[in-house]
Scaffold this active site. Sequence first.
Site, PDB file in Angstrom:
ATOM      1  N   HIS A 137       0.809  -1.227   0.000  1.00 32.75           N
ATOM      2  CA  HIS A 137       0.000   0.000   0.000  1.00 32.75           C
ATOM      3  C   HIS A 137       0.843   1.280   0.000  1.00 32.75           C
ATOM      4  CE1 HIS A 137      -3.585  -2.342   0.571  1.00 32.75           C
ATOM      5  NE2 HIS A 137      -3.176  -2.830   1.729  1.00 32.75           N
ATOM      6  N   ASP A 174      -2.888 -10.799  -1.878  1.00 28.07           N
ATOM      7  CA  ASP A 174      -3.432 -10.177  -0.658  1.00 28.07           C
ATOM      8  C   ASP A 174      -4.875  -9.753  -0.940  1.00 28.07           C
ATOM      9  OD1 ASP A 174      -2.201  -8.522   1.987  1.00 28.07           O
ATOM     10  OD2 ASP A 174      -3.948  -7.579   1.074  1.00 28.07           O
ATOM     11  N   TYR A 307      -4.143 -11.757   8.951  1.00 29.14           N
ATOM     12  CA  TYR A 307      -4.385 -11.321  10.332  1.00 29.14           C
ATOM     13  C   TYR A 307      -5.055 -12.357  11.221  1.00 29.14           C
ATOM     14  CZ  TYR A 307      -2.996  -7.347   7.692  1.00 29.14           C
ATOM     15  OH  TYR A 307      -2.288  -6.544   6.849  1.00 29.14           O
TER      16      TYR A 307
HETATM   17  C1  X5A Z   1      -0.985  -5.065   4.194  1.00 27.52           C
HETATM   18  C2  X5A Z   1      -2.434  -5.011   4.518  1.00 27.52           C
HETATM   19  C3  X5A Z   1      -4.343  -3.705   5.196  1.00 27.52           C
HETATM   20  C4  X5A Z   1      -4.720  -2.385   5.747  1.00 27.52           C
HETATM   21  C5  X5A Z   1      -6.183  -2.373   6.135  1.00 27.52           C
HETATM   22  C6  X5A Z   1      -6.628  -1.077   6.724  1.00 27.52           C
HETATM   23  N1  X5A Z   1      -2.953  -3.820   4.868  1.00 27.52           N
HETATM   24  N2  X5A Z   1      -8.025  -1.062   6.990  1.00 27.52           N
HETATM   25  O1  X5A Z   1      -3.098  -6.029   4.514  1.00 27.52           O
HETATM   26 ZN    ZN Z   2      -4.062  -6.991   2.967  1.00 30.69          ZN
END
Ligand code: X5A
Ligand code: ZN
Length: 705
Positions: A137, A174, A307
Amino acid sequence: MACGTALVYDEEMMSYKLLWDDPECSIEVPERLSSSYKRLQDYDLVKRCIQLPVREATDEEITLVHSHDYLQVVKSTQTMNEKELKEISQKYTAVFYHQNSFRCAKLSLGGTLQLVDAILTREVQNGMAIVRPPGHHSQRNQGNGFCVFNNVAIAAEYAKKKYKLERILIVDWDVHHGQGIQYIFEEDPSVLYFSWHRYEHKTFWPYLRESDYDVIGRGKGTGFNINLPWNKVGMGNADYIAAFFHVLLPLAFEFNPELVLVSAGYDSAIGDPEGRMCATPECFSHLTNMLMNLAGGKLCAVLEGGYNLRSLAESVCMTVRTLLGDPLPRLTGEMTPCHSALESIQNVRAAHTPYWKCLLYNEIKSAHDPSSEGDSQHSSDQQQNFDTAMFDIFLDSHMKKIEFAVPPLRTCAVLPEGCCLALPDGVLVEEKTATREHIIACSSSLPNELLEKETMLATLGKMLVILNKLLEYQTMNSIVLSPDSSVCATFAIKHVLASPVKRLLCINIGDLGILHEFDNDGEYVCLNICGTYPTGMSNRQIYLKWTESPNEYSSFFYIIFCCILPLAYNYQPDFIIITTGSNRTIGDKDISLLISLLQGLANGRILTIIPETEPKLGQKLVKCLSDSPGEKHFGPHRAPSLENIQNLKEKLDIIEKEWKMLQCSGAVNDPQELRTKRLKNRNMIVMEQAKAQGQTVVGQRGRRI
Ligand code: X5A
Ligand code: ZN
């Protein structure tokens, strides 16, 4: 020659964390690294990899993509107090800085570049970097979405500059759109960027119009940015695999990259609180395996999101295991992509049709009103009650069912007397042979006169020994050079059908003459790829006409991805027999690519039968089967001919009614039926199974307290 899989990991990258309360960022925790690494150790995968040390990336490397101003900002965070850190973080979106962020971001990027170096100097074949902070990102002037430096984008620039690469593929699996990567390469035709992402018609983070399927790059880079937005949650194995077959892989093979970089985020896996998708860990084995057939196998996976610690760790392990060359676990679940996925696939194919030769004859069916149809209940079902514990229970029982055993032998070969192929390591030439009586007992349907030839008997005797080894998982795959492909194939098919194997896939290439009758006592699907075909075709006997001109680049990848693999994945065979006969219309490389990809199915259980008059083909295939490093050079490819496509189209129109993985458009035959199936499969199987077991566990806990 390059061999081996590298692993980049350093626990120092756990030394930063979120210091204040911020629900959006709270999921990006240091344990993401340690739990993944721990699981890799549990599975004994760490010691099978070549460990690469991390290093700090240099300013020069960071500024390959980022501005000096932004670099200075990140540098300055090293000496900030908590209040200042919070303030600077709030200038950006969904990102947090800590005093150690700069150091860790340099290690994360430096580790990624170490891996790129090891691969491009042929020290290793492929590898994975287990790093944080993630990167996809982050942008020229800003951090974003937990990302500080854009590891993968910088890796691509680094490879272009240092190794003069001209074509790099970035696959971003991702669940979020790596808009940072998109912005950096928007006008750059030397980097093909593919991202699928949860989008839900722009209602999911980062809520960008430019994440949609019609954003395809600009200027010279037009056509080199591929966005596949998912407009529903709950996408699963069939949807992901279909996206690879019908979007990414044909374009990637046409592109013919020199290096594959994977933005390997696992928030697209089941149980992730961000993604809310349904792909199970073994899906990532299959995605990895398919990408390993590009760029001569030079693949560099770099961790991004993920996550749910359990799901993340299992999926990372699946990726690494596959990079190491282990047989792939079976994909679970119904192989039927959902309506919404097909709609997205159709849209992105249509958007890219002008820019890719392999889409030249893509039929553009009328576009759908995106909000009108399909799968709606599904989405709302999953919004409520997201319960991580429930997924842990699901994953526990799921992982127990997966077959990880690696057969003691990789490849067995039956060679004719006096034949000397240069065999790679790990290939055993079968010397044992079954008795004459045994052979005859197993070949009741073969005309007796065929068994009179001594050479035939010798081959069948050894093949029988090998067949039993395959059936007992003593060997993973095998190759037979035979005096008569048709006789051998008949013998083998019959033997496998009489075994407990449930589903047999046969692929015949070229003219085999008439396969001798066998009783219909087992289930099989037979795919014939030849220059001519008889009239009449059943769903079990499929004839495909495909002709390549010799001495030219091949376009065989086209039929592989739009037809052969979807069919094979749909069928989920337990055993595969590939036979080549005379007058084949496709080349050695084509067959190698096919075999290489088919090893993703049936736990890699493949028997290959080729004429003994083709030792050169045998040599190539034995290398493929035995996973010899550096054998996977399949490109460049060329566009398929109109004639081939027309022939294929005719067949596809008929068979796609039964084989749902063949579909690549949202104009499905029966959306209602699909919807019902999908609900049943995703929600009931996954959710209810987990719930049922979850309740027991909750009950037990209750009692204990
Ligand atoms: C690397 C990644 C996600 C950010 C989510 C914010 N970023 N809501 O998975
Ligand atoms: Zn992500």
